[in-house]
Write a protein that holds these residues in place. Structure first.
Motif, mmCIF file in Angstrom:
data_model
loop_
_atom_site.group_PDB
_atom_site.id
_atom_site.type_symbol
_atom_site.label_atom_id
_atom_site.label_comp_id
_atom_site.label_asym_id
_atom_site.label_seq_id
_atom_site.Cartn_x
_atom_site.Cartn_y
_atom_site.Cartn_z
ATOM 1 N N ALA A 142 -28.849 5.859 -7.144
ATOM 2 C CA ALA A 142 -28.909 7.010 -8.045
ATOM 3 C C ALA A 142 -30.282 7.662 -7.981
ATOM 4 C CB ALA A 142 -28.610 6.572 -9.470
ATOM 5 N N ARG A 143 -30.272 8.948 -8.026
ATOM 6 C CA ARG A 143 -31.521 9.705 -7.977
ATOM 7 C C ARG A 143 -32.150 9.727 -9.371
ATOM 8 N NH1 ARG A 143 -32.262 16.033 -6.564
ATOM 9 N NH2 ARG A 143 -34.512 16.018 -6.765
ATOM 10 N N LYS A 144 -33.442 9.440 -9.454
ATOM 11 C CA LYS A 144 -34.153 9.450 -10.717
ATOM 12 C C LYS A 144 -34.569 10.877 -11.046
ATOM 13 C CE LYS A 144 -36.086 4.854 -10.201
ATOM 14 N NZ LYS A 144 -37.324 4.081 -10.073
ATOM 15 N N PRO A 145 -34.492 11.256 -12.326
ATOM 16 C CA PRO A 145 -34.936 12.598 -12.699
ATOM 17 C C PRO A 145 -36.454 12.706 -12.572
ATOM 18 C CG PRO A 145 -34.395 11.336 -14.645
ATOM 19 C CD PRO A 145 -33.992 10.504 -13.462
ATOM 20 N N SER A 146 -36.940 13.898 -12.293
ATOM 21 C CA SER A 146 -38.378 14.099 -12.178
ATOM 22 C C SER A 146 -39.020 14.300 -13.544
ATOM 23 C CB SER A 146 -38.685 15.283 -11.272
ATOM 24 O OG SER A 146 -38.051 16.445 -11.761
#
Length: 89
Positions: free
Chosen positions: A2-6
């Protein structure tokens, strides 16, 4: 993976609602430290169970003094509720 939010934006009123609706957390004092001077935010905060609503001063030295004063109040002046083990299971 999963991509982490910036960046994560958190609505303080939503966090307050979640804290005060959790039996294990609801007795923890919450101070809303905000830049908002909106009456609706003040009213909503108290409706949700906030213990204090503090508008952050713009001036840094005033901000530091406000935080120091809050610390003194909550650590020394305020009388917290007694710990009740049955409520914290």
């Amino acid at each position: 993976m999963a991509r982490k939010p910036s960046i994560i934006f958190i609505n303080g009123l939503e966090v307050l609602r979640q804290i005060k609706s959790d039996p294990a957390l609801r007795h923890i004092p919450v101070v809303m430290l905000t830049s908002s001077r909106e009456e609706k935010d003040l009213v909503r905060s108290y409706d949700l169970g906030v213990n204090a609503f503090v508008v952050k001063p713009v001036d840094f030295s005033q901000f530091v003094e406000a935080i120091r004063t809050l610390g003194v109040f909550w650590a020394i002046v305020n009388e917290p509720p007694p710990f009740i083990p049955e409520q914290h299971k």
